[in-house]
Design an enzyme around this catalytic site. Structure first.
Site, short mmCIF file in Angstrom:
data_model
loop_
_atom_site.label_atom_id
_atom_site.label_comp_id
_atom_site.label_asym_id
_atom_site.label_seq_id
_atom_site.Cartn_x
_atom_site.Cartn_y
_atom_site.Cartn_z
CB SER A 31 0.06 -11.07 -47.30
OG SER A 31 1.07 -10.15 -47.67
CG ASP A 200 -4.93 -10.26 -71.22
OD1 ASP A 200 -6.00 -10.38 -70.61
OD2 ASP A 200 -4.76 -9.42 -72.11
CG HIS A 201 -8.19 -11.41 -65.95
ND1 HIS A 201 -7.86 -10.09 -66.01
CD2 HIS A 201 -9.55 -11.44 -65.85
CE1 HIS A 201 -8.95 -9.35 -65.94
NE2 HIS A 201 -10.00 -10.14 -65.85
CG HIS A 263 -8.11 -7.10 -70.35
ND1 HIS A 263 -7.12 -7.99 -70.03
CD2 HIS A 263 -8.43 -6.48 -69.17
CE1 HIS A 263 -6.87 -7.92 -68.73
NE2 HIS A 263 -7.63 -7.00 -68.20
CE LYS A 363 -10.98 0.74 -63.93
NZ LYS A 363 -11.45 -0.65 -63.81
C1 BG6 Z 1 -8.20 -5.77 -64.90
C2 BG6 Z 1 -8.10 -4.28 -64.81
O1 BG6 Z 1 -7.17 -6.29 -65.67
O2 BG6 Z 1 -9.45 -6.10 -65.49
C3 BG6 Z 1 -9.25 -3.70 -64.02
O3 BG6 Z 1 -6.87 -3.94 -64.18
C4 BG6 Z 1 -10.57 -4.16 -64.58
O4 BG6 Z 1 -9.20 -2.29 -64.02
C5 BG6 Z 1 -10.57 -5.67 -64.75
O5 BG6 Z 1 -11.59 -3.76 -63.69
C6 BG6 Z 1 -11.81 -6.12 -65.49
O6 BG6 Z 1 -11.84 -7.52 -65.48
P1 BG6 Z 1 -13.19 -8.30 -65.59
O7 BG6 Z 1 -12.77 -9.73 -65.61
O8 BG6 Z 1 -14.02 -7.91 -64.40
O9 BG6 Z 1 -13.83 -7.84 -66.87
#
Ligand code: BG6
Length: 515
Positions: A31, A200-201, A263, A363
């Site tokens: 959720s 790690d997206h 990242h 940021k």
């Molecule tokens: C996340 C961070 O892993 O990645 C965030 O926790 C960040 O702080 C984000 O804003 C950025 O991802 P993207 O895909 O928008 O570049």
């Protein structure tokens, strides 16, 4: 054996997609924000593409009390918000695969209830017991949930159960080397490394995956990809957004843990590692770890010469006034958490000796821009010197990850006009204009891969620990340092200490896109 579905569309396009086997996905934190904004929507996209096994189902778990029906409504709303073109009718077949159960993560009986539900839905959806557990919860809950899964018999390191149960863990994986090792040890008590998928997206982004194809499926770049031809590399992850609603997490994490440890180092690794012998998960991950271990450790006595931190103060973004980090709701008004990190790193190996890699992330900067820019050396001799062209600009190759996904090569060329007239041109490949689609969300790839059982895009224990090993001394030094991070106004691009890292070498940061 997984089924491989070739989807060859044109003679020069080679695609292969493996379909997932029937799977139950159990999402802890169902959720919460991540599940709502990313997971459910991405799973729906996978479903729309016909890649979700028709016998798939999802059991959402959370502390919030919701019925199946209420959870389905939340999911439907989230999908409609994020993927606006889908009607309730189109969403319904997917929504019907969703269930929900509420409970307390530390209570053993919760896991007994989950087990009962799994048995019931496995039967209903004809799933043979394959379960992916997804931890979309705050990191302090990871160890508790894993321990409880273990006691409930919902994990096993030995076959056949090790083939049935998988665990997906969101970042941050640990907060330091020691905590990452401890967490790894706890998880390894219940799951084998082959069952663990650390997310790690960034690794799910098409443009990040393309780095390997670009480097290793073309012959023309690799001979130049070394200290003999490359002057320097810049990796940038800049964001316009501030801390948003995540202060309680971010104020403890900061940019080094939030972006740099994962990242940023992953992008650096993909661009600079040695060629793996194959596209197999462990071959790639072996090379990644080898590379991470070859990054020169930061000298903590001279940190400011190699890595500096900043924090945004009040300023303006897109012409609108915004507050500083310390005024953000939930942030400690005396916080020393960094929202910007700039670093210069060297790689101590044969290929890269002496080549500086300049890395920055922040940021509330002037532009949203993720890119890797490789600057080649200048030509060794200008034959146009008599016409005053003695300082010919370098070729620059830019791998643009977002927002304008593509690849640019800047080169010099003759311009129409006088006999000697030269200028920099861009050879430009833009994903959107070539493929005419929006890039798939990174989570679509990653969710599919953890159901297929492909660990290529997930970080391995030794990789996570190598990254923390590099950065933990920096974190400790900053923690013991009374000085606050340098302040930069929101909406700016940098600050003097970050500029000086690169300017002392006679180079400059690249301009941020969108400024
Ligand atoms: C996340 C961070 O892993 O990645 C965030 O926790 C960040 O702080 C984000 O804003 C950025 O991802 P993207 O895909 O928008 O570049």
């Amino acid at each position: 054996m997984p089924e491989i579905r070739p989807t060859v569309a044109q003679k020069d396009i080679i695609c292969a997609e493996i379909a997932a086997r029937p799977t139950a996905m159990v999402v802890f934190g169902a959720s919460g924000d991540l599940a709502r904004r990313k997971l459910l929507v991405s799973l729906f996209e996978v479903f729309k593409r016909g890649l979700l096994n028709e016998r798939f189902y999802l059991l959402g778990c959370g502390r919030k009390e919701l019925s199946d029906e209420q959870f389905r409504q939340v999911a439907e709303q989230a999908i409609q918000e994020e993927s606006g073109d889908s009607s309730a009718k189109a969403i319904a077949p997917f929504i019907n695969k969703l269930y929900y159960i509420s409970g307390d993560y530390s209570d053993a009986s919760f896991y007994e209830s989950i087990k009962i539900k799994l048995a019931e839905y496995d039967k209903k959806h004809k799933v043979d017991g394959a379960v992916v557990f997804y931890l979309a919860v705050p990191p302090f809950l990871y160890a508790t949930i894993v321990k409880r899964l273990c006691s409930a018999g919902l994990s096993s390191r030995s076959e056949p159960d090790s083939k049935r149960f998988r665990l997906v863990v969101e970042k941050p994986f640990g907060f330091s080397l020691q905590s990452a090792v401890e967490l790894n040890n706890k998880i390894h008590g219940c799951f084998d490394e082959s069952q663990i998928y650390r997310i790690d997206h960034y690794l799910g982004k098409e443009t990040v995956q393309n780095i390997l194809m670009f480097r290793f499926a073309n012959i023309i770049y690799e001979p130049l990809w070394n200290r003999n031809y490359i002057d320097s590399v810049q990796v940038t992850i800049s964001e316009k957004i501030g801390v948003e609603h995540r202060a309680s997490y971010y104020d403890k994490a900061g940019a080094l843990r939030d972006i740099f440890q994962n990242h940023m180092l992953q992008m650096l690794t993909l661009v600079a590692m040695e060629p793996p012998i194959s596209f197999e998960a462990d071959h790639i991950r072996d090379e990644k770890v080898k590379f991470l271990r070859s990054i020169r450790p930061f000298n903590v006595d001279q940190l400011d010469n190699f890595i500096v931190r900043g924090q945004y103060g009040p300023g303006s973004i897109n012409g609108e006034k915004v507050i500083g980090y310390r005024e953000e709701p939930g942030v400690n008004p005396e916080s020393r958490t960094e929202t910007f990190v700039a670093a210069k790193v060297f790689i101590d190996n044969w290929r890269w000796k002496g080549v500086p890699f300049y890395l920055r992330t922040g940021k509330r900067l002037a532009g949203k821009n993720t890119e890797i820019a490789i600057t080649f050396k200048q030509v060794p001799h200008s034959m146009f010197i008599s016409a005053g062209l003695d300082d010919i600009p370098s070729n620059i190759l830019v791998l643009q990850i977002q927002p304008e996904e593509g690849i640019w090569l800047c080169f010099q060329a003759k311009r129409p006009g006088s006999k000697i007239c030269m200028g920099t041109l861009n050879m430009n490949f833009n994903y959107r204009s070539v493929f005419g689609i929006d890039m798939p969300e990174a989570y679509e790839r990653l969710l599919l891969d953890c159901m297929i059982g492909d660990q290529t895009l997930f970080t391995r224990q030794d990789g996570v620990e190598a990254a923390w090993g590099l950065l933990t001394p920096v974190l400790e030094a900053w923690q013991n340092d009374d000085a606050a991070p340098y302040e930069y106004p929101a909406g700016s691009s940098s600050f003097p200490a970050a500029d000086s890292l690169i300017e002392t070498d006679g180079r400059r940061w690249r301009e941020l896109l969108g400024t």
